[in-house]
Design a protein around this motif. Sequence first.
Motif, short mmCIF file in Angstrom:
data_model
loop_
_atom_site.label_atom_id
_atom_site.label_comp_id
_atom_site.label_asym_id
_atom_site.label_seq_id
_atom_site.Cartn_x
_atom_site.Cartn_y
_atom_site.Cartn_z
N ALA A 198 0.81 -1.21 0.00
CA ALA A 198 0.00 0.00 0.00
C ALA A 198 0.84 1.26 0.00
CB ALA A 198 -0.94 0.00 1.20
N THR A 199 2.14 1.12 0.34
CA THR A 199 3.01 2.30 0.33
C THR A 199 3.21 2.85 -1.09
OG1 THR A 199 4.99 0.91 0.19
CG2 THR A 199 4.24 1.55 2.40
N VAL A 200 2.80 2.09 -2.10
CA VAL A 200 2.90 2.57 -3.47
C VAL A 200 2.05 3.82 -3.67
CG1 VAL A 200 0.98 1.20 -4.40
CG2 VAL A 200 2.92 1.80 -5.88
N MET A 201 1.08 4.03 -2.79
CA MET A 201 0.20 5.19 -2.92
C MET A 201 0.79 6.45 -2.30
SD MET A 201 -2.25 3.84 -4.57
CE MET A 201 -3.42 5.20 -4.53
N MET A 202 1.79 6.30 -1.47
CA MET A 202 2.30 7.45 -0.72
C MET A 202 2.93 8.54 -1.60
SD MET A 202 3.79 5.58 2.70
CE MET A 202 4.14 7.14 3.53
N PRO A 203 3.58 8.21 -2.72
CA PRO A 203 4.10 9.30 -3.56
C PRO A 203 3.03 10.26 -4.06
CG PRO A 203 5.16 7.24 -4.14
CD PRO A 203 4.07 6.91 -3.17
N PHE A 204 1.78 9.79 -4.15
CA PHE A 204 0.71 10.69 -4.57
C PHE A 204 0.50 11.81 -3.56
CE2 PHE A 204 -0.44 6.81 -6.94
CZ PHE A 204 -0.53 7.35 -8.21
N ALA A 205 0.91 11.57 -2.31
CA ALA A 205 0.82 12.62 -1.30
C ALA A 205 1.70 13.80 -1.67
CB ALA A 205 1.20 12.07 0.07
N LEU A 206 2.89 13.52 -2.17
CA LEU A 206 3.80 14.60 -2.58
C LEU A 206 3.23 15.37 -3.77
CD1 LEU A 206 7.27 12.82 -2.29
CD2 LEU A 206 6.28 14.51 -0.73
N VAL A 207 2.63 14.62 -4.70
CA VAL A 207 2.03 15.28 -5.87
C VAL A 207 0.89 16.19 -5.44
CG1 VAL A 207 0.80 14.90 -8.03
CG2 VAL A 207 2.69 13.37 -7.38
N SER A 208 0.00 15.66 -4.60
CA SER A 208 -1.14 16.45 -4.16
C SER A 208 -0.70 17.65 -3.33
CB SER A 208 -2.09 15.57 -3.34
OG SER A 208 -3.28 16.25 -3.04
N PHE A 209 0.28 17.45 -2.46
CA PHE A 209 0.77 18.55 -1.63
C PHE A 209 1.46 19.61 -2.49
CE2 PHE A 209 3.79 20.57 1.34
CZ PHE A 209 2.90 20.98 2.32
N GLY A 210 2.22 19.16 -3.47
CA GLY A 210 2.88 20.11 -4.36
C GLY A 210 1.90 20.94 -5.16
N LEU A 211 0.82 20.30 -5.62
CA LEU A 211 -0.21 21.05 -6.34
C LEU A 211 -0.90 22.06 -5.43
CD1 LEU A 211 -1.83 18.21 -8.49
CD2 LEU A 211 -0.45 20.13 -9.32
N TRP A 212 -1.13 21.65 -4.17
CA TRP A 212 -1.73 22.60 -3.23
C TRP A 212 -0.82 23.78 -2.99
CZ3 TRP A 212 0.05 23.61 1.89
CH2 TRP A 212 -0.75 24.54 2.58
N LEU A 213 0.48 23.52 -2.78
CA LEU A 213 1.43 24.62 -2.57
C LEU A 213 1.43 25.58 -3.76
CD1 LEU A 213 4.58 22.88 -1.01
CD2 LEU A 213 3.03 24.46 0.12
N ALA A 214 1.34 25.02 -4.96
CA ALA A 214 1.42 25.86 -6.16
C ALA A 214 0.13 26.61 -6.43
CB ALA A 214 1.78 24.99 -7.37
N LEU A 215 -1.01 26.04 -6.05
CA LEU A 215 -2.29 26.60 -6.49
C LEU A 215 -3.07 27.36 -5.43
CD1 LEU A 215 -3.61 23.64 -8.69
CD2 LEU A 215 -2.54 25.77 -9.44
N GLN A 216 -2.74 27.19 -4.14
CA GLN A 216 -3.54 27.84 -3.10
C GLN A 216 -3.59 29.36 -3.28
OE1 GLN A 216 -5.40 26.72 0.15
NE2 GLN A 216 -6.08 28.60 -0.82
N VAL A 217 -2.45 29.98 -3.50
CA VAL A 217 -2.44 31.44 -3.65
C VAL A 217 -3.11 31.88 -4.96
CG1 VAL A 217 -0.95 33.46 -3.93
CG2 VAL A 217 -0.47 31.79 -2.13
N PRO A 218 -2.81 31.26 -6.12
CA PRO A 218 -3.52 31.68 -7.33
C PRO A 218 -5.03 31.48 -7.26
CG PRO A 218 -1.55 30.44 -7.91
CD PRO A 218 -1.71 30.33 -6.43
N LEU A 219 -5.47 30.43 -6.61
CA LEU A 219 -6.91 30.21 -6.47
C LEU A 219 -7.54 31.31 -5.62
CD1 LEU A 219 -7.00 26.33 -5.95
CD2 LEU A 219 -7.82 27.60 -7.95
N THR A 220 -6.87 31.66 -4.53
CA THR A 220 -7.37 32.75 -3.69
C THR A 220 -7.33 34.07 -4.44
OG1 THR A 220 -6.58 31.61 -1.71
CG2 THR A 220 -7.07 33.96 -1.50
N ARG A 221 -6.29 34.27 -5.22
CA ARG A 221 -6.16 35.51 -5.99
C ARG A 221 -7.31 35.65 -6.98
NH1 ARG A 221 -1.24 34.74 -8.20
NH2 ARG A 221 -0.17 35.79 -6.49
#
Length: 216
Positions: free
Chosen positions: A176-199
Motif C-alpha cells: 500500500a506504500t505505493v500510494m504514498m508518492p501521490f501525497a507529494l504530488v497532491s501537496f505540491g499542487l496545493w502549494l502551487a495553487l492555493q495562492v492563485p486560487l485565492t487571488r
Amino acid sequence: MTRTIDVRAGGPVLPAPPRTSLRLQLLRRSASMMFTSLAGAVLFSAWITVVAVSPITVGALLLLPATAVVRGYANVHRRGAGRLLGTPIPAPYRTDERPGAFTRIWTIIRDPASWRDATWLLLHSIVGFLTSTLAVVLFAGSVFYLIYPFLYWVTPQSVFGTPFGDWRELHSVAGATVMMPFALVSFGLWLALQVPLTRAELALSRSLLGPRAQAR
C-alpha cells in the motif's frame, strides 16, 4: 507585518513570497468558503425573486430587508477581501435622503451597485466554491495518500485494496506504500495553487463589489 495578496495576473504575495504559514491561513479560509459561498446562490435567487415581484406592493416592501441581507453579506466579504489585499474595498451604494420606503426601493433598483452585488452573488457562489473546494481537496488528498498504508491496514481489503481498479490489487501494508508518492504530488499542487486560487476569488470580489474606478 501583515501579508497581503496582489490580485493582478501573476502578481506576487506582498511583502514577501508566500510561505506555508500564509497558505495554511488561506486554506482555513477556503475550508470556510466551501460552505459560505453557497449562501450566495440562495441570496441571489431570493433577491431576484423579490425584485421580480416588487411591482406588487407587498413584494416591494420585502425588497428593503432582502437588500439589507445581501449588502450585509457583501460587506462581510468586502472586509475580508480588503484585509487580504491590504486595501479596503468601499461600498459603492447610492443614498437618497428623501423620506419614504418606496423612494428607497426605487433608489435600490436604480443603483448599479445593487445589480453588481447580484452578479457577484451568483458568480461568487460558483467561483468561490470551486476554488475553495479544489484547494481543500488537494490538501486533504496529500494527507489521505500519506496515511494510505494505515487506512489499508485498519479497513477490509475491499475498501482500499483496489485503488487502481482491476488493474492492480494491493495485498499488504507494504504494498500500500505505493500510494504514498501521490501525497507529494497532491501537496505540491496545493502549494502551487492555493495562492492563485485565492487571488482569482479576490479579483472577482474586488471587481464587482468595489467602485467602478477601483475595479478598473
